[in-house]
Design an enzyme around this catalytic site. Structure first.
Site, PDB file in Angstrom:
ATOM      1  N   ASP A  88       0.844  -1.199   0.000  1.00 49.23           N
ATOM      2  CA  ASP A  88       0.000   0.000   0.000  1.00 49.23           C
ATOM      3  C   ASP A  88       0.878   1.247   0.000  1.00 49.23           C
ATOM      4  O   ASP A  88       2.011   1.207   0.494  1.00 49.23           O
ATOM      5  CB  ASP A  88      -0.853   0.071   1.270  1.00 49.23           C
ATOM      6  CG  ASP A  88      -1.800  -1.106   1.395  1.00 49.23           C
ATOM      7  OD1 ASP A  88      -2.152  -1.698   0.368  1.00 49.23           O
ATOM      8  OD2 ASP A  88      -2.195  -1.397   2.543  1.00 49.23           O
TER       9      ASP A  88
HETATM   10  N1  URA Z   1      -1.244  -5.854   3.969  1.00 53.54           N
HETATM   11  C1  URA Z   1      -1.698  -4.585   4.009  1.00 53.54           C
HETATM   12  O1  URA Z   1      -2.700  -4.306   4.628  1.00 53.54           O
HETATM   13  N2  URA Z   1      -1.000  -3.658   3.351  1.00 53.54           N
HETATM   14  C2  URA Z   1       0.111  -3.909   2.659  1.00 53.54           C
HETATM   15  O2  URA Z   1       0.708  -3.005   2.070  1.00 53.54           O
HETATM   16  C3  URA Z   1       0.565  -5.233   2.632  1.00 53.54           C
HETATM   17  C4  URA Z   1      -0.134  -6.189   3.302  1.00 53.54           C
END
Ligand code: URA
Length: 234
Positions: free
Chosen positions: A102
């Site tokens: 993310d």
């Molecule tokens: N899980 C999440 O919530 N975000 C990420 O970036 C990776 C795994």
């Protein structure tokens, strides 16, 4: 890839010489003379130097990037937001990120031009554990840990078994490591939310045997021969 890199990677000559060829009108792209040294070669372009077709013959390369918060996991963003491409400008090969983090997650992101490895690494069947360090709100009780480990409903999907370790429990927050083999959208955030401990910050600290270690945020390094060997053993 810039046309000088493309020509150099075909093994024909150096980048500097390739620039000369371009400026002197010795290079054609799809039959048309190309005098623009900044031209970006597209996947279907046919490039000729002095009438002979050349193709960039890329060797497989593997890198680990420590992605900072605020960068999105893509090589090109239509809206012009900062992306991992902005951090790896001096990698010659056409690498792409394996999986995604993310925008507000930092940490380990593997980049490669090796499609086979990328596929295997991302496949849940391979059971590659990806480990995240999360700062979460509230108290992560033993009971909540068991729920996270066994599998938890994150909105119509039950997660696969996970590993957890509470590193520190403070009055209103905890630092936890969690390892999962999947990579569903916002999975870790959803898992902690499901036990009432929303994530404040999230960092991926390893992908299987490949660990972030002391790699500085925003920088990258080549994978070691041992790490590459592990990737190929998958
Ligand atoms: N899980 C999440 O919530 N975000 C990420 O970036 C990776 C795994």
């Amino acid at each position: 890839m810039r046309i000088n890199k493309y020509i150099a990677q075909s093994g024909l000559c150096s980048r500097r010489k390739a620039d000369e060829y371009v400026l002197n009108g010795n290079v054609r792209v799809n039959g048309q003379i190309m005098r623009e040294p900044g031209y970006d070669v597209l996947p279907d372009d046919r490039v000729e130097v002095n009438g002979r077709q050349v193709e960039a013959d890329e060797k497989p390369v593997y890198y680990l990037l420590n992605k900072p918060v605020g960068y999105i996991t893509t090589m090109k963003d239509e809206q012009g937001r900062p992306s991992v491409a902005d951090l790896i400008g001096d990698i010659d090969e056409r690498v792409f990120p394996v999986g995604r983090l993310d925008g507000n997650t930092s940490g380990a992101l593997i980049l490669t031009n090796d499609g086979h490895i990328a596929y295997r690494l991302s496949h849940p069947k391979m059971l590659v554990y990806k480990t995240y360090r999360a700062m979460v709100k509230g108290v992560l009780s033993k009971e909540k840990e068991v729920r996270l480990r066994k599998g938890i409903d994150i909105g119509g999907y039950i997660t696969k078994p996970a590993r957890t370790a509470v590193l520190e429990q403070r009055p209103g927050s905890a630092t936890v490591e969690i390892s999962i083999t999947e990579g569903r959208y916002h999975q870790v955030r959803k898992m902690f939310k499901a036990v009432g401990c929303p994530v404040q910050t999230l960092e991926r600290i390893s992908v299987g045997e490949i660990r972030l270690g002391r790699l500085k945020e925003g920088t990258y390094r080549k994978l070691t021969p041992k790490e590459i060997e592990w990737l190929k053993s998958l």
